[in-house]
Motif scaffolding. Structure first.
Motif, PDB file in Angstrom:
ATOM      1  N   TYR A 175       0.554  -1.418   0.174  1.00 11.46           N
ATOM      2  CA  TYR A 175      -0.021   0.068   0.007  1.00 11.46           C
ATOM      3  C   TYR A 175       1.074   1.362  -0.023  1.00 11.46           C
ATOM      4  CZ  TYR A 175      -4.115  -2.594   1.005  1.00 11.46           C
ATOM      5  OH  TYR A 175      -5.563  -3.102   0.805  1.00 11.46           O
ATOM      6  N   VAL A 176       0.079   1.831  -0.600  1.00 10.02           N
ATOM      7  CA  VAL A 176       1.763   3.451  -0.866  1.00 10.02           C
ATOM      8  C   VAL A 176       0.562   4.507   0.042  1.00 10.02           C
ATOM      9  CG1 VAL A 176       2.404   5.234  -2.685  1.00 10.02           C
ATOM     10  CG2 VAL A 176       2.130   2.599  -3.157  1.00 10.02           C
ATOM     11  N   PHE A 177       1.214   5.319   0.629  1.00  8.47           N
ATOM     12  CA  PHE A 177       0.243   6.420   1.184  1.00  8.47           C
ATOM     13  C   PHE A 177       1.639   7.425   1.643  1.00  8.47           C
ATOM     14  CE2 PHE A 177      -0.153   9.444   5.076  1.00  8.47           C
ATOM     15  CZ  PHE A 177      -1.435   9.751   5.248  1.00  8.47           C
ATOM     16  N   TRP A 226       2.626  -2.536  -7.329  1.00 12.58           N
ATOM     17  CA  TRP A 226       3.598  -3.703  -7.121  1.00 12.58           C
ATOM     18  C   TRP A 226       4.712  -2.797  -6.859  1.00 12.58           C
ATOM     19  CZ3 TRP A 226       2.014  -8.455  -6.598  1.00 12.58           C
ATOM     20  CH2 TRP A 226       0.738  -8.837  -7.646  1.00 12.58           C
ATOM     21  N   LYS A 227       5.893  -2.490  -5.292  1.00 12.39           N
ATOM     22  CA  LYS A 227       6.790  -2.192  -5.181  1.00 12.39           C
ATOM     23  C   LYS A 227       7.820  -2.376  -6.220  1.00 12.39           C
ATOM     24  CE  LYS A 227      10.071  -2.227  -1.793  1.00 12.39           C
ATOM     25  NZ  LYS A 227      10.850  -2.434   0.125  1.00 12.39           N
ATOM     26  N   ASP A 228       8.105  -3.344  -6.957  1.00 13.36           N
ATOM     27  CA  ASP A 228       9.149  -3.162  -7.794  1.00 13.36           C
ATOM     28  C   ASP A 228       8.550  -1.786  -9.173  1.00 13.36           C
ATOM     29  OD1 ASP A 228      11.106  -4.804  -6.021  1.00 13.36           O
ATOM     30  OD2 ASP A 228      10.361  -6.455  -7.836  1.00 13.36           O
ATOM     31  N   PHE A 229       7.645  -2.141  -9.477  1.00 14.25           N
ATOM     32  CA  PHE A 229       6.906  -1.193 -10.513  1.00 14.25           C
ATOM     33  C   PHE A 229       7.249   0.236 -10.036  1.00 14.25           C
ATOM     34  CE2 PHE A 229       3.727   0.941 -13.143  1.00 14.25           C
ATOM     35  CZ  PHE A 229       3.920   0.861 -14.538  1.00 14.25           C
ATOM     36  N   LEU A 230       7.304   0.724  -8.798  1.00 17.05           N
ATOM     37  CA  LEU A 230       7.169   2.593  -8.631  1.00 17.05           C
ATOM     38  C   LEU A 230       8.531   2.953  -8.882  1.00 17.05           C
ATOM     39  CD1 LEU A 230       5.723   1.147  -4.875  1.00 17.05           C
ATOM     40  CD2 LEU A 230       4.452   2.832  -7.190  1.00 17.05           C
ATOM     41  N   SER A 231       8.989   3.480  -8.933  1.00 20.60           N
ATOM     42  CA  SER A 231       9.716   4.814  -9.374  1.00 20.60           C
ATOM     43  C   SER A 231      10.378   5.179  -8.541  1.00 20.60           C
ATOM     44  CB  SER A 231      10.198   5.602 -10.230  1.00 20.60           C
ATOM     45  OG  SER A 231       9.120   6.719  -9.577  1.00 20.60           O
ATOM     46  N   ALA A 257       7.361   8.111  -0.201  1.00 15.28           N
ATOM     47  CA  ALA A 257       5.747   7.944  -0.090  1.00 15.28           C
ATOM     48  C   ALA A 257       6.530   6.418   1.069  1.00 15.28           C
ATOM     49  CB  ALA A 257       6.062   7.129  -1.102  1.00 15.28           C
ATOM     50  N   GLN A 258       5.392   5.803   2.122  1.00 11.61           N
ATOM     51  CA  GLN A 258       5.479   5.438   3.099  1.00 11.61           C
ATOM     52  C   GLN A 258       4.541   3.827   2.223  1.00 11.61           C
ATOM     53  OE1 GLN A 258       3.791   6.643   6.307  1.00 11.61           O
ATOM     54  NE2 GLN A 258       4.112   8.496   6.044  1.00 11.61           N
ATOM     55  N   ALA A 281      -7.083   7.555   1.379  1.00 14.88           N
ATOM     56  CA  ALA A 281      -6.692   5.899   2.280  1.00 14.88           C
ATOM     57  C   ALA A 281      -5.669   5.710   0.951  1.00 14.88           C
ATOM     58  CB  ALA A 281      -7.940   5.363   0.915  1.00 14.88           C
ATOM     59  N   PRO A 282      -4.557   4.818   1.439  1.00 14.04           N
ATOM     60  CA  PRO A 282      -3.731   4.474   0.179  1.00 14.04           C
ATOM     61  C   PRO A 282      -3.895   3.304  -0.645  1.00 14.04           C
ATOM     62  CG  PRO A 282      -3.823   3.036   2.135  1.00 14.04           C
ATOM     63  CD  PRO A 282      -4.838   3.941   1.938  1.00 14.04           C
ATOM     64  N   LEU A 283      -3.249   3.550  -1.558  1.00 18.74           N
ATOM     65  CA  LEU A 283      -3.243   3.120  -2.884  1.00 18.74           C
ATOM     66  C   LEU A 283      -2.159   1.339  -3.172  1.00 18.74           C
ATOM     67  CD1 LEU A 283      -3.978   5.417  -5.484  1.00 18.74           C
ATOM     68  CD2 LEU A 283      -5.835   4.579  -4.160  1.00 18.74           C
ATOM     69  N   PRO A 284      -2.759   0.619  -3.658  1.00 16.23           N
ATOM     70  CA  PRO A 284      -2.070  -0.370  -3.755  1.00 16.23           C
ATOM     71  C   PRO A 284      -1.363  -0.384  -5.070  1.00 16.23           C
ATOM     72  CG  PRO A 284      -4.153  -0.981  -4.693  1.00 16.23           C
ATOM     73  CD  PRO A 284      -4.228   0.151  -3.977  1.00 16.23           C
TER      74      PRO A 284
END
Length: 291
Positions: free
Chosen positions: A13-15, A224-229, A236-237, A219-222
């Motif tokens: 989850y990204v917040f 894929w960690k490896d897809f995040l820059s 982000a948290q 609310a955070p968004l789901p």
């Protein structure tokens, strides 16, 4: 956060959500308009186009466009005339923000032209525009130092903002550049992770508000960690998404049942009683010896 009965498309989850970045998938944002029966076409490059049934609203999903404007949506009072308003989102914008807009647009289109072509209040456009800013203020966004001709708000961390330009603007430049009435952005200043969205002067305030509500939603968004820059991961948290518990197999159920403790059986328990029964007669006290 999300419906536990649905598969979560991500492992973290990204917040805050304005640092989540794009999902890279356009289908969720196209779906609300597709459900209205709008015509979908493609060009030879792979760009997709949606046309309303009356051809007065058009959407372009342009991964092979001339710039980073991935989403372009225009509405027309006259199908052969210039756009009445235009909205754009770039290719780094979280898809959920686009989906919030297209969902509101789908409802406005069903409600009629007086809704999807509704202009801001003619007597006081700034006051009408304030309705779209309220969600940001209510969620902690701060008004910045005033600049001539611009109302600006930013998040406390300085990683997202909104600019509302006052005064007269060039209608054509609003549709082709970032010099629009509404300009929203998020993400680190350097790198490709920064997203933006624009909306021109006559964009219905209710449609702009759909974007600001989604951008400021806590609310955070789901993702894929490896897809995040790298830039997003640094600011982000990220909270791991716990996998759902495995569904027990018939063998698991059988083993659990076989280990269950036996049920308690009824048995008599001696209790103190205030009544005298034959079985409860006490022995007589020994008499004292006489003197």
């Amino acid at each position: 956060m999300t419906d536990p009965d649905l598969d979560i498309d991500g492992d973290v989850y990204v917040f805050p959500r304005y640092l989540a970045g794009t999902t890279g998938i356009g289908d969720p944002a196209l779906a609300p308009l597709m459900q209205l029966g709008w015509e979908l076409t493609h060009d030879d490059l792979g760009n997709a186009y949606l046309n309303a049934t009356d051809h007065k609203v058009r959407l372009g999903f342009l991964p092979e466009g001339d710039d980073d404007g991935l989403w372009r949506i225009n509405a027309y009072a006259d199908r052969f005339g210039p756009p009445a308003w235009g909205v754009s989102f770039n290719d780094s914008c979280p898809t959920e923000f686009v989906t919030a807009f297209t969902t509101a647009l789908a409802q406005a289109y069903q409600d009629g032209p007086e809704h999807y072509l509704a202009r801001p209040g003619p007597t006081d456009t700034e006051l009408d525009a304030f309705n779209a800013v309220v969600p940001l203020i209510n969620r902690g966004w701060k008004i910045q130092h005033p600049r001539w001709g611009v109302l600006e708000l930013q998040t406390p961390d300085g990683m997202a903002g909104l600019e509302y330009a006052t005064g007269r603007l060039d209608a054509e430049r609003e549709l082709t550049t970032l010099e629009a009435r509404w300009y929203m952005w998020g993400g680190p200043k350097n790198g490709y992770a920064r997203w933006y969205a624009t909306a021109s002067t006559n964009t219905p305030t209710a449609l702009v508000k759909a974007i600001t509500q989604s951008v400021s939603d806590p609310a955070p968004l789901p993702r894929w960690k490896d897809f995040l820059s790298r830039g997003l991961r640094e600011h982000a948290q990220l909270v791991p998404i716990a996998p759902p518990p495995p569904v027990p197999t018939p063998l698991d159920v059988h083993r659990t049942a076989s280990r269950r403790r036996p049920a308690l059986t009824t048995r008599s328990v001696p209790r103190w009683s205030t009544t005298t029964t034959p079985s409860a007669i006490l022995p007589a006290r020994p008499s004292r010896p006489r003197r």
